[in-house]
Each structure stands twice: as structure tokens, then as C-alpha cells.
Write an enzyme that holds these catalytic residues in place. Structure first.
Site, PDB file in Angstrom:
ATOM      1  N   GLY A  15       0.873  -1.291  -0.059  1.00  0.00           N
ATOM      2  CA  GLY A  15      -0.225   0.153  -0.155  1.00  0.00           C
ATOM      3  C   GLY A  15       0.417   1.421  -0.039  1.00  0.00           C
ATOM      4  N   ARG A  29      18.640  10.754  -4.676  1.00  0.00           N
ATOM      5  CA  ARG A  29      20.149  12.403  -4.081  1.00  0.00           C
ATOM      6  C   ARG A  29      21.140  12.180  -3.632  1.00  0.00           C
ATOM      7  NH1 ARG A  29      16.407  17.352  -4.907  1.00  0.00           N
ATOM      8  NH2 ARG A  29      16.120  16.998  -7.021  1.00  0.00           N
ATOM      9  N   ARG A  76       1.558  -5.067  -5.020  1.00  0.00           N
ATOM     10  CA  ARG A  76       1.087  -5.790  -4.423  1.00  0.00           C
ATOM     11  C   ARG A  76       1.823  -7.019  -5.489  1.00  0.00           C
ATOM     12  NH1 ARG A  76      -0.493  -4.106   0.602  1.00  0.00           N
ATOM     13  NH2 ARG A  76      -2.497  -2.849   0.720  1.00  0.00           N
ATOM     14  N   ASP A 107       5.412  -5.046   5.927  1.00  0.00           N
ATOM     15  CA  ASP A 107       5.827  -6.254   6.153  1.00  0.00           C
ATOM     16  C   ASP A 107       6.129  -6.940   5.465  1.00  0.00           C
ATOM     17  OD1 ASP A 107       3.478  -6.291   6.902  1.00  0.00           O
ATOM     18  OD2 ASP A 107       4.159  -8.125   7.923  1.00  0.00           O
ATOM     19  N   THR A 130       4.250   2.340   5.334  1.00  0.00           N
ATOM     20  CA  THR A 130       3.327   2.114   6.121  1.00  0.00           C
ATOM     21  C   THR A 130       1.918   2.658   7.088  1.00  0.00           C
ATOM     22  OG1 THR A 130       1.823   0.250   6.708  1.00  0.00           O
ATOM     23  CG2 THR A 130       3.808   0.144   7.787  1.00  0.00           C
ATOM     24  N   ASP A 132       0.344   2.333   8.773  1.00  0.00           N
ATOM     25  CA  ASP A 132      -0.526   1.111  10.069  1.00  0.00           C
ATOM     26  C   ASP A 132       0.583   1.508  10.782  1.00  0.00           C
ATOM     27  OD1 ASP A 132      -2.110   0.681   7.788  1.00  0.00           O
ATOM     28  OD2 ASP A 132      -1.264  -1.513   7.342  1.00  0.00           O
ATOM     29  N   ASP A 134       2.818  -0.535  12.030  1.00  0.00           N
ATOM     30  CA  ASP A 134       2.462  -1.722  12.983  1.00  0.00           C
ATOM     31  C   ASP A 134       4.566  -2.920  12.363  1.00  0.00           C
ATOM     32  OD1 ASP A 134       2.341  -2.532   9.970  1.00  0.00           O
ATOM     33  OD2 ASP A 134       1.020  -3.254   9.842  1.00  0.00           O
ATOM     34  N   ARG A 176      -5.209  -2.013   9.126  1.00  0.00           N
ATOM     35  CA  ARG A 176      -5.263  -3.496   9.302  1.00  0.00           C
ATOM     36  C   ARG A 176      -5.139  -3.978  10.703  1.00  0.00           C
ATOM     37  NH1 ARG A 176      -3.354  -6.062   4.457  1.00  0.00           N
ATOM     38  NH2 ARG A 176      -2.999  -4.087   3.544  1.00  0.00           N
TER      39      ARG A 176
END
Ligand code: F6P
Length: 327
Positions: A15, A29, A76, A107, A130, A132, A134, A176
């Protein structure tokens, strides 16, 4: 393993998250500054398998630090989770002469990278991109701060209309199976309740707290629910509330992908820039197959195969804070 890294590839996977562009810019750079050739791999591992690779110049990343999404696009990719897929990716990289890879993703993207780094001799550096938050080994992931701020802005607006109508709003946010966006946006907006997957939802308790507030004539309530919450998410919670308290006006609002877009906050731009810079430094220093995180404001390098999903560790004190402050 090839000794000296001379041509590196960078890709974004999973995502998208606001700040990924800032990380790409930093990788490109920093690489060029150090005399490397840098290649952008389009659409994550999918584009890698299809040899969809473009040479990046310093100007290729001009004017992107403030943009959400990812100029490299993302996907994905299931095939990369097979040994054949990873062999194909390796062949493409070899063919391009690319001898170092930076993967910006979540992850799921790192799981593929771990296998790849075990099987093949091209070093991989991971950067957590991400919303999330997580992933273990880092206090920040790119995009989280922006997603929280987007949710806060939306919930503040929802509170205006909730207040005007004396309504209960149940707002579902992303994450999620992690509750960090819910926790941070809920505390930041003074939500009366926050329901997250890390803590079991007690519906009886929730109803009692709403009834108690009703007795005090507190009719405006916001419940922030993480999408991974185990009772069933915002709609299920709303159904349970309506069943037990049919007289109160309840509305559900699912914020959804709005949380993934928009200009990254200064915080996300900063951490993305630091992580991108250090990812290239890792390749140059021969610190291979690591994940670049930030812990206690210091860079933290975790071997890729030790990186795992952060689950179930939001401590009780957070929930105590929510309860006390929202009374
Ligand atoms: O991992 C980021 C995330 O936005 C999660 O919060 C959410 O569950 C998921 O991705 C949504 O994925 P998709 O965009 O594929 O529907």
C-alpha cells in the site's frame, strides 16, 4: 556477494504511504551524490519482474517531496513470494547490472525481501513505508503521521455535525490489524471511546459508558474504531449499540483510503529523508540486508530476517488515558 555497490535500484511496494516520494528522492540524491547510478523500479516487485526500470537523475525527483502517492507506483505482487519469481527478479537485476536494492514498503514487502536476500547475492535494504505503523524496530513508519493527521482533521469535522445533532458517531479508521491510527487519532480528537484489535472490545462496558454519559446529558459521542477491531468493525459496533439503545441517533463513517493520500506532513518528509539517506549509506558501508528504522531518535538497523510485524502490544496505560480524558 558483490563487494562494491555501484548501481542501485529503488522500489515502492504494498500500500502506498504519504512520504514514499520523499524517501525515493533521498535514495536517488544520496546515491548520485556518492557516485552511484540509481534506477527506479516501477510498480514494486511486479515491475521488477517485468524489467520496468528507469534510470533516475537528480532532476527525476524534483518537486516530489510534497506529493502523496509514489512516483514509482506500487503493487502487491504474489509471484515474488515464490522462489521462481525471485529468481526472475534476480536475473532482471543482474541483467541491468544493479547490485544493491532499496525496498520501501510494509511487512509483506519485507517478507519477500528476506527470502530474496537469503537466496541471492544482491544486498537489500528495507525502509518502512506504511500508514499502519505495525513494524518492530522503529518508532515511525513513513505515512503514519500523515494518516493520523488526515483522520484527526476528518474526525474534528465529524464532531461539528455530531455536536449540532446530538448524535453518536462511530468512525472507522485504517490500520489493517493494528490499532495505532485509531489510538492516535482518537486521543487527538478527544474520542469518547477507542476500540482497537489489541484490546478485546467489551460491548457491555461500552453500552454502560454510553448510558452513564446519557444520564449526565452528554449526548455527543465519538467512538473511533480500528478496521481490525475484533468485534466486527464500526458497522457491527453500531448494530450492537442500536439494539441496546435504539433511542440514540447513531451514524457510521468509514474514512477509508482518504487516509492514504494527501501531502505528507513535515514529520513524514523528515523521517523519509533520513531513512532514504541512511539506506544508501548502509549499502555503501557494506551493511547489507538490514531494515532502517528510527528508535529513540537514533537510526536503528535490524537484520531483515529479524523484522516482524508489531502486534498486540499497545499497553493498558493508553486505554486508561483515553478513559480519563474522555469522561
Ligand atoms: O497497509 C495499508 C493499508 O491502507 C491498511 O491500513 C489497509 O487495511 C489496507 O492497506 C488496504 O489495502 P488496499 O488498498 O489494498 O485495499
Amino acid at each position: 556477494m558483490d563487494k562494491k555497490v555501484t548501481r542501485i535500484g529503488v522500489l515502492t511496494s504494498g500500500g502506498d504511504a504519504p512520504g514514499m516520494n520523499a524517501a525515493i528522492r533521498a535514495v536517488v540524491r544520496t546515491g548520485i551524490y556518492n557516485g552511484l547510478e540509481v534506477f527506479g523500479i516501477m510498480r514494486g516487485y511486479q515491475g521488477l519482474l517485468e524489467n520496468d526500470i528507469v534510470k533516475m537523475e537528480s532532476r527525476s525527483v524534483a518537486n516530489i517531496i510534497q506529493r502523496g502517492g509514489t512516483i514509482l507506483k506500487t503493487a502487491r505482487c504474489k509471484i515474488f513470494h515464490t522462489a521462481e519469481g525471485r529468481q526472475q527478479a534476480y536475473d532482471v537485476l543482474k541483467g541491468q547490472g544493479i547490485n544493491g536494492l532499496v525496498v520501501i514498503g510494509g511487512d509483506g514487502s519485507f517478507r519477500g525481501a528476506v527470502e530474496f536476500s537469503r537466496e541471492h547475492d544482491i544486498p537489500v535494504i528495507g525502509i518502512a513505508g506504511t500508514i499502519d505503523k505495525d513494524i518492530h524496530g522503529t518508532d515511525f513508519t513513513i505515512g503514519f503521521d500523515t494518516a493520523v493527521n488526515t483522520a484527526v482533521e476528518a474526525i474534528d469535522k465529524i464532531r461539528d455535525t455530531a455536536d449540532a445533532h446530538d448524535r453518536l458517531f462511530i468512525v472507522e479508521v485504517m490500520g489493517r490489524d493494528a490499532g495505532y491510527i485509531a489510538l492516535h487519532s482518537g486521543i487527538g480528537t478527544g474520542a469518547e471511546n477507542i476500540l482497537i484489535p489489541e484490546h478485546k472490545t467489551d460491548i457491555d462496558n461500552l453500552i454502560s459508558s454510553l448510558q452513564e454519559k446519557e444520564r449526565r446529558k452528554k449526548l455527543v459521542n465519538i467512538i473511533v474504531v480500528a478496521e481490525g477491531e475484533k468485534y466486527g468493525g464500526a458497522n457491527e459496533v453500531a448494530r450492537a449499540v442500536k439494539e441496546r439503545m435504539p433511542h440514540i441517533e447513531t451514524r457510521v463513517c468509514i474514512l477509508g483510503h482518504i487516509q492514504r493520500g494527501g501531502a505528507p506532513t513535515s514529520m513524514d518528509r523528515l523521517i523519509a529523508s533520513r531513512m532514504g539517506y541512511h539506506a544508501v549509506e548502509c549499502l555503501l558501508e557494506g551493511r547489507h540486508n538490514v531494515f532502517v528504522g528510527i528508535l529513540n531518535n537514533k537510526m536503528n538497523y535490524v537484520p531483515l530476517d529479524k523484522v516482524h510485524k508489531k502486534k498486540g502490544i499497545i499497553n493498558d496505560e493508553w486505554m486508561k488515558i483515553v478513559k480519563i480524558l474522555a469522561s
